[in-house]
Design a protein around this motif. Structure first.
Motif, mmCIF file in Angstrom:
data_model
loop_
_atom_site.group_PDB
_atom_site.id
_atom_site.type_symbol
_atom_site.label_atom_id
_atom_site.label_comp_id
_atom_site.label_asym_id
_atom_site.label_seq_id
_atom_site.Cartn_x
_atom_site.Cartn_y
_atom_site.Cartn_z
ATOM 1 N N MET A 1 38.834 -26.415 -13.831
ATOM 2 C CA MET A 1 39.366 -27.459 -12.968
ATOM 3 C C MET A 1 38.293 -27.792 -11.934
ATOM 4 N N LEU A 2 37.596 -28.909 -12.157
ATOM 5 C CA LEU A 2 36.482 -29.300 -11.289
ATOM 6 C C LEU A 2 36.989 -30.264 -10.225
ATOM 7 N N ALA A 3 37.102 -29.757 -9.022
ATOM 8 C CA ALA A 3 37.595 -30.558 -7.903
ATOM 9 C C ALA A 3 36.432 -31.167 -7.138
ATOM 10 N N ASP A 4 36.435 -32.497 -7.015
ATOM 11 C CA ASP A 4 35.547 -33.219 -6.111
ATOM 12 C C ASP A 4 34.069 -32.871 -6.303
ATOM 13 N N PRO A 5 33.454 -33.323 -7.392
ATOM 14 C CA PRO A 5 32.029 -33.010 -7.622
ATOM 15 C C PRO A 5 31.124 -33.433 -6.471
ATOM 16 N N GLU A 6 31.402 -34.599 -5.869
ATOM 17 C CA GLU A 6 30.578 -35.038 -4.731
ATOM 18 C C GLU A 6 30.681 -34.059 -3.576
ATOM 19 N N GLY A 7 31.905 -33.576 -3.334
ATOM 20 C CA GLY A 7 32.096 -32.591 -2.271
ATOM 21 C C GLY A 7 31.349 -31.302 -2.530
ATOM 22 N N VAL A 8 31.237 -30.926 -3.807
ATOM 23 C CA VAL A 8 30.471 -29.727 -4.165
ATOM 24 C C VAL A 8 29.033 -29.884 -3.690
ATOM 25 N N ARG A 9 28.453 -31.044 -3.975
ATOM 26 C CA ARG A 9 27.049 -31.252 -3.591
ATOM 27 C C ARG A 9 26.882 -31.304 -2.073
ATOM 28 N N ASP A 10 27.921 -31.721 -1.373
ATOM 29 C CA ASP A 10 27.849 -31.759 0.092
ATOM 30 C C ASP A 10 28.004 -30.370 0.709
#
Length: 530
Positions: free
Chosen positions: A498-507
């Protein structure tokens, strides 16, 4: 042994010579733990075999900490036995992982790469406000079947249930597990060839078991004092087996489920699936004597392993002053007419309605007949060579950025996700486990009732014949592994990400150099060392 005592509102530890567990006073300080992952010749059920264990013991040393502390676990991989996996990776079941610490989550090929032999890695885990009963184990393949499992307890100096019990220390931790006398590599090869999950030789209770035809290993003993009340923290560390816990002539009052405080709920028997945990209060209010602490299990047909005798998994509840002898009552599976736990009857101590879902997902579980292949929505999960987290940090955001066999669901940030498991015809409930967070059990497999007002929250739930519905939030960016805790099934593909918010991961995620070095080092190893 070590004992924990309450003193002036602080939790303190009297250390044993082995230094097996570490705990310090209440506060936000760091608690360092060192786990040497080694091969050791052990005989939990009387049959000696090579194992993979932490600090030479099965189960491994208990990790005992206090709310608000930061747990720092250094893992030294000292494995040498080529009959089992030589690399390793540690998972801390039920511990909430902050988004910026996702790289310390420990799931091979999802959030990290394994730790190779003669290498070390340090996991840093701020515990925040979390409290309760948890455990650690190897997350690599089915390696924890070889022994790498142990308890974690996060004590709460302000426990709202503190008035219900008098004793809660290392002696009240109850760890049950399934045990095999063969190592995992040949058993896994046999499973892949036949599709038949290996049947355990025995079950263990605090690291001790018996099997048909084996030696009469002394029963483990749980000591109590008449008139006191005990908080037993029950952890099922199995890779398959379901244990049903009971104590002759005593009932069990549940006050915690997978780290969530519950409204006290009294029963006679508690069924515990692989990976699940319960705290139960038991009053030592019977005559001074010896009583059976029953832990029978189910997990495949005993006809496939004639060593197996589920009634041999048990301990003695011994009152102070009782003779040092076995109870005189028969070995049973517990009270025949006792009240069994119905999961849907549990309520959290602090009710929290399940949010209205923004995204609905249905997960259908299907096995390929005669083969060790499990599918979720017609996909059998295969770990990628490059971990999901590495791909996301490198820019992966869309479905096309992942292999189909990674079974990755890309989810929006700050949303409520509902997951429906339709009823299935499989003969055993699948304990599905969410990494990094827990979920609301809106509909339990134990009931037809739908509860959105005050459902229990937990991180391992049974999925089976009646169907299950759960909800979780994507407030924490990250790839969170969601899989069956029957690890043979997980290894055969019964898993998703369950991959939540890929952009948030990078942030949010900024890994250390130590983590960045794991994958190049692992990928450079020859296959026999991986």
């Amino acid at each position: 042994m070590q004992s924990l005592v309450w003193a002036t509102g602080l939790l303190s530890l009297f250390h044993s010579a082995s230094g097996a567990a570490v705990i310090s006073s209440r506060g936000d300080e760091t608690v360092p733990i060192t786990l040497d992952i080694v091969n050791a010749q052990l005989a939990p059920d009387g049959f000696t075999r090579s194992t993979i264990v932490a600090n030479g013991t099965y189960p491994g040393p208990p990790i005992l900490v206090t709310k608000g502390q930061t747990l720092v676990v250094t893992v030294n991989n000292q494995l040498t036995d080529s009959s089992m996996r030589r690399s390793t990776s540690l998972d801390f079941d039920g511990i909430f992982i902050d988004a910026d610490d996702t790289f310390n989550e420990g799931t091979p090929f999802v959030t990290t790469c394994p730790i190779g032999p003669n290498a070390s890695y340090t996991y840093t885990l701020p515990l925040g406000e979390q409290t309760g009963t948890f455990w650690y184990h190897s997350q690599l393949s089915v390696q924890y079947v070889d022994g790498l499992r142990g308890a974690i307890v996060i004590y709460d100096p302000e426990d709202p249930h503190a008035e219900l019990y008098d004793v809660d220390d290392e002696s009240t931790i109850i760890q049950v597990g399934d045990w095999w006398q063969n190592s995992t590599l040949p058993m896994l090869a046999g499973y892949e060839a036949t599709g038949i999950v290996p049947v355990s030789d025995s079950g263990t209770f605090n690291g001790v078991g018996r099997y048909n035809g084996g030696p009469e290993v002394p029963w483990p003993v749980v000591n109590v004092v008449q008139g006191k009340r005990y908080r037993f923290r029950i952890i099922n560390q199995s890779a398959r087996n379901v244990f049903t816990m009971s104590i002759d002539n005593h009932n069990l009052t549940i006050i915690e489920t997978d780290g969530v405080s519950t409204v006290p709920h009294t029963v006679d028997l508690v069924e515990v699936l692989a990976g699940q945990r319960y705290s139960v209060v038991v009053a030592a209010d019977q005559a001074v004597d010896n009583y059976w602490f029953n832990a029978p299990f189910v997990g495949g047909s005993p006809a496939r392993n004639l060593h197996q005798n589920a009634t041999l998994t048990r301990a003695i509840l011994r009152y102070e002053g009782a003779p040092e002898e076995d109870p005189t009552t028969p070995l049973t599976s517990g009270p025949a007419d006792g009240v069994a736990l119905v999961e849907a009857d549990l309520r959290p101590l602090i009710p929290e309605p399940a949010p209205v879902p923004d995204v609905n997902i249905t997960l259908d579980l299907v096995v390929t007949a005669g083969k060790a292949i499990w599918n979720v929505n017609n996909v059998s999960y295969l770990p990628p060579q490059t971990p999901t987290l590495v791909k996301v940090l490198d820019g992966a955001s869309a479905a096309g950025d992942f292999n189909i066999t990674e079974n990755t669901f890309i989810l929006p940030p700050n949303a409520t996700i509902q997951v429906d498991f339709p009823p299935n015809d499989d003969d055993e409930a699948h304990p599905f486990h969410m990494h990094g967070m827990n979920f609301w059990v809106v509909k339990s497999n134990s009931s037809d009732a739908v509860n959105t007002e005050d459902p229990i929250r937990r991180d391992v739930v049974g999925v089976g014949a009646a169907g299950t519905t759960l909800r979780f939030r994507t407030d924490k960016p990250g790839p969170w592994f969601f899989h069956c805790h029957i690890f043979w099934h997980m290894q055969a593909g019964l898993a998703t990400v369950m991959l939540a918010d890929p952009e948030g991961v990078r942030d949010d995620v900024h890994p250390t150099e130590e983590w960045l070095d794991l994958c190049p080092a692992y990928n450079a190893l020859p296959a026999e060392l991986q």
